[in-house]
Design a protein around this motif. Structure first.
Motif, PDB file in Angstrom:
ATOM      1  N   ASP A   1       0.833  -0.864  -0.050  1.00  0.00           N
ATOM      2  CA  ASP A   1       0.147  -0.305  -0.107  1.00  0.00           C
ATOM      3  C   ASP A   1       0.555   1.089  -0.107  1.00  0.00           C
ATOM      4  O   ASP A   1       0.863   2.638  -0.518  1.00  0.00           O
ATOM      5  CB  ASP A   1      -0.729   0.029   0.872  1.00  0.00           C
ATOM      6  N   ALA A   2       1.175   1.197   0.928  1.00  0.00           N
ATOM      7  CA  ALA A   2       3.003   2.662   1.509  1.00  0.00           C
ATOM      8  C   ALA A   2       3.106   2.381  -0.147  1.00  0.00           C
ATOM      9  O   ALA A   2       3.631   4.104  -1.196  1.00  0.00           O
ATOM     10  CB  ALA A   2       3.831   2.238   2.028  1.00  0.00           C
ATOM     11  N   ARG A   3       3.918   1.578  -0.670  1.00  0.00           N
ATOM     12  CA  ARG A   3       4.590   2.287  -2.232  1.00  0.00           C
ATOM     13  C   ARG A   3       3.798   2.428  -2.760  1.00  0.00           C
ATOM     14  O   ARG A   3       4.565   3.262  -4.168  1.00  0.00           O
ATOM     15  CB  ARG A   3       5.406  -0.021  -2.568  1.00  0.00           C
ATOM     16  N   GLN A   4       2.411   1.687  -3.219  1.00  0.00           N
ATOM     17  CA  GLN A   4       1.294   2.345  -4.331  1.00  0.00           C
ATOM     18  C   GLN A   4       1.132   3.898  -4.216  1.00  0.00           C
ATOM     19  O   GLN A   4       1.279   4.911  -4.691  1.00  0.00           O
ATOM     20  CB  GLN A   4       0.551   1.641  -3.783  1.00  0.00           C
ATOM     21  N   ASN A   5       1.134   3.955  -2.895  1.00  0.00           N
ATOM     22  CA  ASN A   5       0.871   5.775  -2.540  1.00  0.00           C
ATOM     23  C   ASN A   5       2.396   6.413  -2.422  1.00  0.00           C
ATOM     24  O   ASN A   5       2.574   7.853  -2.405  1.00  0.00           O
ATOM     25  CB  ASN A   5       0.384   6.103  -1.395  1.00  0.00           C
ATOM     26  N   GLY A   6       3.320   6.112  -2.841  1.00  0.00           N
ATOM     27  CA  GLY A   6       4.261   7.012  -2.806  1.00  0.00           C
ATOM     28  C   GLY A   6       5.244   7.518  -1.933  1.00  0.00           C
ATOM     29  O   GLY A   6       5.663   7.945  -1.794  1.00  0.00           O
ATOM     30  N   MET A   7       5.450   6.256  -1.207  1.00  0.00           N
ATOM     31  CA  MET A   7       6.041   6.296  -0.537  1.00  0.00           C
ATOM     32  C   MET A   7       7.542   6.395  -0.405  1.00  0.00           C
ATOM     33  O   MET A   7       7.642   6.116  -1.826  1.00  0.00           O
ATOM     34  CB  MET A   7       5.766   5.751   0.874  1.00  0.00           C
ATOM     35  N   SER A   8       8.220   7.008  -0.046  1.00  0.00           N
ATOM     36  CA  SER A   8       9.201   7.708  -0.116  1.00  0.00           C
ATOM     37  C   SER A   8      10.104   6.621   0.657  1.00  0.00           C
ATOM     38  O   SER A   8      10.155   5.356   0.625  1.00  0.00           O
ATOM     39  CB  SER A   8      10.239   8.385   0.762  1.00  0.00           C
ATOM     40  N   ASP A   9      11.704   6.371  -0.359  1.00  0.00           N
ATOM     41  CA  ASP A   9      12.538   4.736  -0.436  1.00  0.00           C
ATOM     42  C   ASP A   9      12.977   4.850   1.816  1.00  0.00           C
ATOM     43  O   ASP A   9      12.574   3.782   2.350  1.00  0.00           O
ATOM     44  CB  ASP A   9      13.804   4.377  -0.390  1.00  0.00           C
ATOM     45  N   ALA A  10      13.224   6.060   1.609  1.00  0.00           N
ATOM     46  CA  ALA A  10      13.704   5.747   3.691  1.00  0.00           C
ATOM     47  C   ALA A  10      12.662   5.623   4.958  1.00  0.00           C
ATOM     48  O   ALA A  10      12.802   4.774   5.608  1.00  0.00           O
ATOM     49  CB  ALA A  10      13.982   7.384   4.086  1.00  0.00           C
ATOM     50  N   LEU A  11      11.497   6.182   4.083  1.00  0.00           N
ATOM     51  CA  LEU A  11      10.716   5.798   4.577  1.00  0.00           C
ATOM     52  C   LEU A  11       9.815   4.252   4.384  1.00  0.00           C
ATOM     53  O   LEU A  11       9.718   4.011   6.124  1.00  0.00           O
ATOM     54  CB  LEU A  11       9.574   6.972   4.787  1.00  0.00           C
ATOM     55  N   LEU A  12       9.940   3.826   3.478  1.00  0.00           N
ATOM     56  CA  LEU A  12       9.519   2.264   3.587  1.00  0.00           C
ATOM     57  C   LEU A  12      10.205   1.485   4.016  1.00  0.00           C
ATOM     58  O   LEU A  12      10.185   0.192   5.028  1.00  0.00           O
ATOM     59  CB  LEU A  12       9.425   2.298   1.759  1.00  0.00           C
ATOM     60  N   ASP A  13      11.877   2.167   3.976  1.00  0.00           N
ATOM     61  CA  ASP A  13      12.418   0.800   4.925  1.00  0.00           C
ATOM     62  C   ASP A  13      12.493   1.442   6.166  1.00  0.00           C
ATOM     63  O   ASP A  13      12.371   0.072   7.176  1.00  0.00           O
ATOM     64  CB  ASP A  13      14.023   1.842   4.889  1.00  0.00           C
ATOM     65  N   ARG A  14      11.709   2.350   6.998  1.00  0.00           N
ATOM     66  CA  ARG A  14      11.589   2.069   8.549  1.00  0.00           C
ATOM     67  C   ARG A  14      10.247   1.232   8.452  1.00  0.00           C
ATOM     68  O   ARG A  14      10.158   1.115  10.261  1.00  0.00           O
ATOM     69  CB  ARG A  14      11.534   4.127   8.763  1.00  0.00           C
TER      70      ARG A  14
END
Lengths: 417, 417
Positions: free
Chosen positions: A52-65
């Protein structure tokens, strides 16, 4: 729905409050074991949150967190086992004695009751906070970032399974399993059931809680931290501490944002500062007096403005200001700081004392990096949050901050004269 | 206007925070001397307040509370001298030590900064609170009952004259000299300057503060207190404690409002209770099980309702309820109490422990009157307020409750690894 959660939490808190340390540790060990054994459930929920987060365009740094993996889950389980080893503050006798009126009185440390915690998309916080609350006999209602609601929900169910295995109610640890923001507003009004609210997030969340919560709130976590370089500071030592305070983890609230430099050493110190900052990739934001001295050097430099002085950069940016003396530095810190962590670099014992006495921050340092403000570094063994308010707890909050006390008075059919 | 007061208070708080105990005591002695020497000014202002209040139809009881005379003023001055004799908590080392990371750390007790106090028409509170705040190095903004604004204003000016005599700013003690209620709402939002707010008044004031204040609030002072008469209680001893808890000062928040009686002793105990209550002029409000037993006796008795159980009578009225066992008593207290003061009367040590562990109130008593909940009685030497919340301070608040701490860390150019 939240009313029901509050009621269940309060009822559970009475059961938790009378558990022995050994009983609480057994529950924690079971939670750790479940985290090991049932990691697949949590990772599956986390994968859905991540998608979901990836689809919503979350940054790589936040995705990693946001992301969990078997190694990180293992680390979370180990942290729970570590909480078992901490000493339990509940039941401590704070003070007491025999009074002239005939009463024998004691002030005994007891759990707060029900704690509410609102936090961002860090899935480890769910287990972390739940284990600290259980260790201190508190029930907890958790509301994590909306991006991790499935991960938090799965984690919460796992903890509740462990609680039930020990005959404890699911109300002891409850996760708000919905991304609906309106539930936060409802949580803020549950003062009938919740004894303390801890927001862990940005300035906006803290402001929301301060303005809308009817529950006592612990605000904090916002750090506009300063280092004052005194006339007597040693150049190389100062540079070492400044680099650590800015660069060791720039995104932390205890990293330094503003350097205050005594005017008598500015001409000597600022050029070498520029050199070192250039090497470290730190960009400077200079006031009118420091700008000419820094402008010649290799570091990137811009003009600072009043708003910058109140801003948490949380990046490799550093404000620089020349001050006439230590009192001007103290005044600047009082007016622009957030009472988090502030340091003086000096070889003068009287200036050190003056700074320590006059700077009204949660943590005041002499010849040390501001980065030390942390429950683990301060020897508390754990950290629930960092408070920058003055009531109840200040600075890093360990297990003790999750307790209160009650007065117990033993009489002999005693009456007041 | 309040913004300016907040600013002045914050600036003054920095000066107060570094005064020695001796310096603070000198200021207090000067205030006491001024109260003796300039009593005419205060009495004149009080006479105007009294005249207004009389015209507005204030009751004789309230007028008496509002009225000052030379003897009462003398008492107020003596109380200030008494505050000089209390030990000063500021500067205490709470804990500390050498850490593995190289820091030498200490947790030092410091003033809160600026305290806001909202109170009713008791003119002695102005001096009382101001002296406790000064003793602990805090600035204070005072807002007394609108019926006493002239008295409080005159008192505030007298205190400011004493402060100026010692070179201290008037901002250290400021009285809101206006009956305008809108100023209270403004005070509640001064979180930029005020560190703690203490409302001293009824439930409505506490609710207002909890809902509207952006400053951390200490709520309390509302007492629905209980006495549980256990199966093993001794009849005469129990009656003695009950009479004291109800009658020694019925209008106090720590007086008892509800009696919970174990069913096994009800038939024996309630008739003698009725007899004794009739002698003492105490009216009973009985539940369905106690009513038939009390109805036969000489005491006035009415049927109690659910709302009565949550009501502070503050008069010679007492609810009576028969409970099946100690756990039903505890449940009743949890559901209807205000976590102020609750007592068990028993000869059974295990029941005493059970009650003490399970009742979650600020003060829990075994075989003693609830009337002891008081800073003076508890050996604190003073009382700023009685807190019934769990954060920061619980129960009677002495000088320590007007302080916080800061972490001070001494390094040797220490950096975080």
């Amino acid at each position: 729905m939240l009313e029901e959660m509050g009621k269940a939490a309060k009822a559970a808190s009475y059961q938790l409050s009378v558990l022995s340390t050994e009983q609480k540790n057994q529950v924690l060990l079971t939670i750790a074991d479940h985290l090991d054994a049932r990691s697949a459930e949590i990772l599956a929920a986390n994968a859905l949150d991540l998608a979901d987060a990836r689809q919503n365009g979350m940054s790589d740094a936040l995705l990693d967190r946001l992301a969990l993996n078997p190694t990180r889950l293992q680390g979370i389980a180990d942290d729970v086992r570590q909480v078992c080893r901490l000493s339990d503050p509940v039941g401590q006798l704070i003070d007491g004695g025999q009074l002239d009126n005939g009463l024998r009185i004691e002030r005994r440390r007891v759990p707060l009751g029900v704690v509410g915690v609102i936090y961002e998309a860090r899935p480890n916080v769910t287990v972390d906070v739940a284990s600290l609350c259980l260790k201190t006999g508190n029930a907890v209602i958790l509301r994590g970032g909306k991006e991790t609601w499935r991960t938090n929900g799965a984690t919460g169910r796992l903890i509740q399974a462990a609680l039930q295995q020990h005959g404890l109610p699911a109300g002891a640890v409850q996760v708000i399993e919905s991304p609906d923001r309106a539930l936060v507003s409802q949580l803020l009004k549950l003062d009938h059931y919740v004894d303390m609210l801890i927001p862990r997030g940005g300035a906006d969340l803290h402001k929301l809680c301060r303005e809308q919560s009817t529950i006592p709130v612990i605000t904090g976590g916002i750090g506009v931290c300063h280092i004052y370089v005194d006339i007597s500071a040693e150049r190389e030592a100062a540079l070492k501490v400044i680099v650590n305070a800015k660069k060791q983890r720039p995104s932390a609230c205890n990293s330094v944002e503003t350097l205050l430099v005594h005017e008598a050493i500015a001409a000597d110190f600022l050029p070498v500062l520029s050199l070192r900052m250039a090497q470290e990739g730190i960009k400077l934001h200079a006031d009118a007096r420091s700008f000419p001295l820094l402008h010649q050097g290799p570091a990137k430099v811009e003009t600072v403005n009043e708003a910058d002085y109140r801003h948490e950069w949380l990046s490799l940016d550093l404000n620089v200001k020349v001050v006439a003396d230590i009192d001007q530095a103290i005044t600047h810190i009082r007016e622009h700081g957030t009472q988090h962590s502030d340091a003086i670099l000096t070889r003068d014992i009287r200036n050190a004392d003056h700074f320590v006495n006059e700077v009204d921050s949660s943590a005041v340092y002499v010849n040390a990096s501001t980065r030390f403000t942390d429950g683990g570094q301060f020897g508390l063994g754990a950290e629930v949050a960092v408070s920058t308010q003055k009531l109840h707890a200040r600075g890093p909050m360990g297990l003790e901050a999750l307790t209160t006390y009650k007065w117990i008075a033993w009489g002999d059919d005693s009456i007041r004269a």
